[in-house]
Design an enzyme around this catalytic site. Sequence first.
Site, PDB file in Angstrom:
ATOM      1  N   HIS A  41       0.840  -1.214   0.000  1.00 60.13           N
ATOM      2  CA  HIS A  41       0.000   0.000   0.000  1.00 60.13           C
ATOM      3  C   HIS A  41       0.870   1.256   0.000  1.00 60.13           C
ATOM      4  O   HIS A  41       0.586   2.233  -0.695  1.00 60.13           O
ATOM      5  CB  HIS A  41      -0.879   0.056   1.255  1.00 60.13           C
ATOM      6  CG  HIS A  41      -1.888  -1.036   1.360  1.00 60.13           C
ATOM      7  ND1 HIS A  41      -1.787  -2.038   2.292  1.00 60.13           N
ATOM      8  CD2 HIS A  41      -3.026  -1.277   0.674  1.00 60.13           C
ATOM      9  CE1 HIS A  41      -2.822  -2.860   2.181  1.00 60.13           C
ATOM     10  NE2 HIS A  41      -3.584  -2.423   1.207  1.00 60.13           N
ATOM     11  N   GLY A 151      -2.939  -1.376  -7.493  1.00 64.29           N
ATOM     12  CA  GLY A 151      -1.829  -2.319  -7.622  1.00 64.29           C
ATOM     13  C   GLY A 151      -2.125  -3.422  -8.626  1.00 64.29           C
ATOM     14  O   GLY A 151      -3.269  -3.861  -8.770  1.00 64.29           O
ATOM     15  N   SER A 189       0.254  -8.866   1.050  1.00 71.08           N
ATOM     16  CA  SER A 189      -1.207  -8.844   1.136  1.00 71.08           C
ATOM     17  C   SER A 189      -1.577  -8.763   2.605  1.00 71.08           C
ATOM     18  O   SER A 189      -0.926  -9.406   3.447  1.00 71.08           O
ATOM     19  CB  SER A 189      -1.772 -10.137   0.537  1.00 71.08           C
ATOM     20  OG  SER A 189      -3.101 -10.331   0.961  1.00 71.08           O
TER      21      SER A 189
END
Length: 285
Positions: A41, A151, A189
């Site tokens: 992120h 992404g 993730s």
Amino acid sequence: MKNHPVQISAIRDMRDWSARTHGEGCTIAFVPTMGALHEGHLSLVRLACGHADRVAVSIFVNPTQFAPGEDYSTYPRDLDRDTALLAEVGCNVVFIPSASEIYPPDFSTNVTVGGLTERLCGKSRPDHFSGVATIVTKLFSIVSPDVAVFGMKDAQQLAVIKRLVRDLHVPVRIVEAPIVRESDGVAMSSRNANLTPDERVEAKLLNKSLQAARKAFSDGERDARQLKSIVGDILAVSTFGRVDYVECVDRETLKNVDEVVKPVLLAIAVGFSRARLIDNTVLKP
Ligand code: PAF
């Protein structure tokens, strides 16, 4: 150490911030997230900083993209940590709306992107992408960004968002960001946190299988069935993971290809006990 981002929770205040920012002649780059931020992120936020004068990030665990029985209630949440991390990477404003304001009780409009959403992850998560398309459309309408960053790890989501922006004439430019991996190759993730230690070891097989296919591809293999079977054979070694799919598809339409004659997406999904992992690579002839 940079300044802490302004925190906004009301839709009206977020609209005011965006109108003021545009009124000052500044552009806005937007990174929508569900929180539980990791380096992946943060790389999106850093990329966003290079595309506009101000950066807005949203944190909202969107209930409509989770099916009953999926991990909505256990999805990792840590707002204090998230906002501290965002302060480090140049985010100017963080929008943290409430579910009740985003989805009032009589809410009845959904955005469905036909075709793309039924493939790949859409087969086992039939309503997921409609939930994603709906929340992203709402966020675009509230934040009014000039640029939005997504992404490549969620390659199907990216294809869906690009199509909805095109079809609904949303005035936002979509920027794609590369997959960020842990040192052992596992794609970052938020759901990695839900893997058991044994599953975390086996998660390495996802990237390993894609790398093996990449190697065969660079040695000249162009047959999609062969490339998929190289991936499938490596994933089959897994004791804890259940392969959901291994697909070789066109990047925009997500339709299956037989032979790689233009860039394709080789995409995989593997379910573990409390986390379903996805990963992919783009093969460019
Ligand atoms: O990729 C995600 O984190 C989510 O799907 C998104 C785009 C923030 C929508 O809820």
